[in-house]
Design a protein around this motif. Structure first.
Motif, short mmCIF file in Angstrom:
data_model
loop_
_atom_site.label_atom_id
_atom_site.label_comp_id
_atom_site.label_asym_id
_atom_site.label_seq_id
_atom_site.Cartn_x
_atom_site.Cartn_y
_atom_site.Cartn_z
N GLU A 91 0.84 -1.19 0.00
CA GLU A 91 0.00 0.00 0.00
C GLU A 91 0.88 1.24 0.00
N VAL B 170 -3.77 4.13 -0.40
CA VAL B 170 -4.06 3.57 -1.72
C VAL B 170 -3.56 2.12 -1.69
N HIS B 171 -4.45 1.17 -1.91
CA HIS B 171 -4.12 -0.24 -1.79
C HIS B 171 -3.86 -0.86 -3.16
N GLN C 125 -5.60 -0.22 -6.74
CA GLN C 125 -6.19 1.11 -6.78
C GLN C 125 -5.22 2.10 -7.42
N GLN D 85 -9.37 8.96 -6.29
CA GLN D 85 -8.88 7.59 -6.11
C GLN D 85 -9.97 6.63 -6.54
N VAL D 86 -9.61 5.61 -7.34
CA VAL D 86 -10.60 4.62 -7.75
C VAL D 86 -9.98 3.24 -7.73
N ASP D 87 -10.86 2.22 -7.63
CA ASP D 87 -10.44 0.83 -7.84
C ASP D 87 -10.40 0.57 -9.34
N ALA E 271 -8.97 5.29 -15.51
CA ALA E 271 -9.32 5.80 -14.18
C ALA E 271 -10.39 6.88 -14.27
#
Length: 331
Positions: free
Chosen positions: A61, A74-75, A78, A152-154, A192
């Motif tokens: 992360e 942020v993982h 992502q 931020q998005v997956d 994204a």
């Protein structure tokens, strides 16, 4: 067939990929930098006015802080997008002291970065794919202004298939690799952005929300298809399958401007692109964007961009000096 408004507008703002590289670090770490336009100038066309940064977490992360948003995690899977540039910090945990990125480069040119690896001691491993691209946000401010400074998005399953390909090509220096890296930066950002658009809340405002709005979206489709047409509010209402009052109200509520003001901005954006990419005369461009008088077109263009069309063309077509890449800050 409906018109792809997002692709239309990304063409107007000249979205251009600049660089992607992989950043791996084991142990505690913190890095700070700022994606400055001059650092990427050798890879970007003249007229670029903004550098967008994104960070895809591949493993572990990454914590990020920006002036517009305090530390957030942020993982893996992502991506965090820094839409308008600006200094930001990354680290393995919030509050970690950060080194300037140029110090971590150790004198290596930033634009030659491919796969940076560091071992700072015991701890977990973070792997991040960093990307940078440019755009001319002046050419269509409604899109750029509708993006938050940070989002931020997956990435999801479909985008995840692109990431390994981008990682593999980040390390490639064979003929054509530089251009491919640029296209991959654009694809990752566009992916994204599309996810962000789909996830906008129902009460969102701004240009992206307008694209998704059933009333505004249809009216915008009509204007983008024929920007030179002398549209009336009645005609736009018919194209939107709605009433005059509903169209005017939705434009005011979501875009904070009237349909006719939007049409003018669209015409000027199309004109700016024609000035940059063609050798057409000012009279021909004026006619193409719906102005019978070149003088009226020039006045409208100057009101929009604070410079006459001839100056825009001159600035946009000047050759950008391709200097030797220098190490510089980035995040």
């Amino acid at each position: 067939m409906s018109r792809d408004l997002l692709s239309d507008v990304l063409t107007l703002v000249r979205l251009t990929g600049a660089l992607i590289f992989q950043f791996d670090v084991k142990g505690p770490w913190g890095v700070a930098g700022e994606p400055l336009l001059e650092k990427f100038a050798p890879l970007l066309p003249p007229g670029t006015s903004n550098v967008i940064a994104f960070h895809v977490v591949l493993e572990g992360e990454c914590w990020i802080r920006h002036a517009a948003r305090d530390w957030f995690a942020v993982h893996a899977g992502q991506v965090a997008v820094i839409s308008h540039g600006g200094r930001h910090e990354l680290g393995d945990q919030p509050g970690r002291p950060s080194l300037p990125f140029e110090a971590m480069l150790g004198g290596r040119p930033l634009l030659a970065a491919r796969h940076l690896q560091f071992d700072t001691g015991p701890g977990g491993t973070s792997k991040v794919l960093c990307g940078f691209l440019g755009c001319d946000r002046r050419a269509f401010e409604p899109l750029c202004g509708s993006l938050p400074p940070v989002f931020q998005v997956d990435l999801g399953e479909r985008m995840q298939t692109l990431v390994p390909y981008a990682v593999a090509n980040a390390l490639d220096d064979s003929p054509g690799a530089e251009g491919l890296r640029g296209r991959l930066a654009e694809l990752l950002f566009l992916g994204a952005l599309r996810i962000y658009l789909r996830e906008l809340p129902a009460n969102a405002s701004g240009w992206l929300a307008g694209v998704r709005d059933p009333v505004i979206g249809r009216a915008m489709q009509a204007m983008h298809a024929e920007p030179q047409r002398h549209w009336t509010l009645d005609e736009l209402a018919a194209a939107a399958a709605s009433s005059r009052s509903a169209v005017a109200a939705r434009f005011s509520e979501v875009l904070d401007e009237s349909p006719m003001r939007y049409l003018t901005r669209l015409r000027m954006a199309v004109a700016a692109r024609l000035l940059t990419d063609s050798h057409k005369s000012l009279a021909a461009i004026a006619e193409e964007v719906g102005y019978e008088s070149p003088a009226a077109f020039q006045r409208a263009f100057k009101r929009e961009f604070a410079m006459p069309p001839a100056a825009w063309r001159r600035n946009a077509t000047e050759t950008s000096p391709r200097t030797e890449p220098q190490a510089g800050p980035v995040g």
